[in-house]
Design an enzyme around this catalytic site. Sequence first.
Site, short mmCIF file in Angstrom:
data_model
loop_
_atom_site.label_atom_id
_atom_site.label_comp_id
_atom_site.label_asym_id
_atom_site.label_seq_id
_atom_site.Cartn_x
_atom_site.Cartn_y
_atom_site.Cartn_z
N LYS A 78 0.71 -0.95 0.20
CA LYS A 78 0.47 0.06 -0.34
C LYS A 78 0.92 1.41 -0.14
O LYS A 78 2.02 0.71 0.61
CB LYS A 78 -0.95 -0.64 1.66
CG LYS A 78 -2.59 1.11 1.30
CD LYS A 78 -2.87 0.96 2.85
CE LYS A 78 -3.98 1.87 3.06
NZ LYS A 78 -4.68 1.79 3.97
N SER A 157 -9.74 1.83 2.78
CA SER A 157 -8.58 2.50 2.33
C SER A 157 -8.03 1.62 1.48
O SER A 157 -7.60 2.28 0.87
CB SER A 157 -7.73 3.53 3.02
OG SER A 157 -7.67 2.73 3.96
N SER A 181 -9.84 -0.64 7.26
CA SER A 181 -9.34 -0.26 5.99
C SER A 181 -8.21 -2.05 5.48
O SER A 181 -7.86 -1.70 4.51
CB SER A 181 -8.07 0.31 6.13
OG SER A 181 -9.05 1.94 5.84
N1 GLN Z 1 -13.21 3.71 6.39
C1 GLN Z 1 -13.00 4.61 7.13
C2 GLN Z 1 -12.32 6.27 6.96
O1 GLN Z 1 -13.03 6.69 6.64
C3 GLN Z 1 -11.24 3.56 7.88
C4 GLN Z 1 -10.11 3.76 7.22
C5 GLN Z 1 -8.76 2.75 7.35
O2 GLN Z 1 -8.80 1.99 8.12
N2 GLN Z 1 -8.49 3.62 6.82
O3 GLN Z 1 -11.94 6.47 8.31
#
Ligand code: GLN
Length: 492
Positions: A78, A157, A181
């Site tokens: 990532k 994400s 994420s």
């Molecule tokens: N979807 C969540 C957010 O937007 C989690 C994001 C993540 O775990 N990086 O904050």
Amino acid sequence: MTEFSTLSIKETISSLKNKDFSVSELVDSHISSMESGRELNAFITETADIARKKALDCNQNYLKGEEKPLEGIPLGIKDMFCTKGVKTTASSKMLENFIPPYESTVTQNLWNDGAILLGKLNNDEFAMGSSNETSFFGEVKNPWKNTKDNFTVPGGSSGGSAASVAAGMGLASLGTDTGGSIRQPASFTGTVGLKPTYGRCSRWGIIAFASSLDQAGPITRTVKDCALLLNSICSYDSKDSTSSQKKIPDFEKSTDESIKGMKIGIPKEYETDGISEDIAEYLEKGKEWLKESGAEIVEISLPHIKYALPCYYIIAPAEASSNLARYDGVKFTHRVDAENIIDMYEETRSQGFGDEVKRRIMIGTYVLSSGYYDAYYLKAQKVRAMISRDFKEVFSKVDAIYGPSTPSTAFELGDKKKDPLEMYLNDVFTVPVNLAGLPAMSVPVGLDKENLPVGMQLIGNSFDEESILSIASCIEKSAKFDLNPNRWWINE
Ligand code: GLN
């Protein structure tokens, strides 16, 4: 060319040891999958040259019988992990040309074990999002289309990390999980994703989103592969003050342990909270599988869990607003010159960040401001402590918790993009885990009526990744999920 992209890491290593094919052949096959899958937009940076070069060394190590545990395994990373000499963007215009002079601890651990960097993977900008639609480099497509033949999101994400594994571009990948994420994209793409206990892996060299919640973890095709990667990335690191000195167990061994006699809790709040019919069905099916494997199902309650989502969406933006203050046009790449320094800051930040990131910075700054700190931030911290206490109490009675990873399966591209609140609801089952710092994983269990993968979540007690890996392994055996989307991006 031989097709290697549907093998697991475990199978690949035994084939490499057997000399069925060389690391160079393996790597070439993954490079060509990566190239033919460009339409998915999973990779921001392809590092084919680095991969081919390292493969030559790995070939030698196999010939000499000196192979390390992940020798020659091509992985996608990532774009939140700093990789020395390789562009690392956090999928933001702000870091569009940032080339870190250092390597994150977890990726260094992988390279020390012989793994090979295939490329850097797309994600939501600064890891903020649940659909990979907030990336400056464009959205990622899920390899799984729905029955209407429409494109779906890979989740976020870590959307690129999950899509690449599902599409066979790299044998596995690394993601980060601040509020879900790793687990949510894994569940949307039929892959296995694990978020370790907070402190299990070092956060050093990972671009910070919300430091009290962020953790790195693997996304893989199988539960065993997940254990293998976890063993590699975990280490004590003096450069991260929250890194744990606890002994790191043999996680792979856990995947062969029986779960007979284990108590597995099902939170009653998770059974009612507006989940899709198909997911509810798999929840029931899962209970049967677990009972057949000798586990006992126990109903539990997490009374404060209903406050987790609002609590997360105060704490995470608060920490983000502070972490992202460093992107001011002075220290990092993107800079818009202006007449004075204040204008330079303003122009740099308003052009460098996308809408979702700006929204989080504004919310974060607001909840930390002197007039509202008590009303929002302090209250959220109290609620966070109550949620942790709920889990603590439950784990005095059960070994693990089983429930859905997400309320629905992958939605169509563009479907929720305009409504941030609806997007945030996606995280309802995953954020409580980060608030309490616990380990959790998503395991694929089957397809829903729209032909899209369903993932189920297992939550473990603090530093007990072993139990969830054992349970995940049993579920995997019962579910027999076939990670094999039809490859429309090649046939078209
Ligand atoms: N979807 C969540 C957010 O937007 C989690 C994001 C993540 O775990 N990086 O904050």
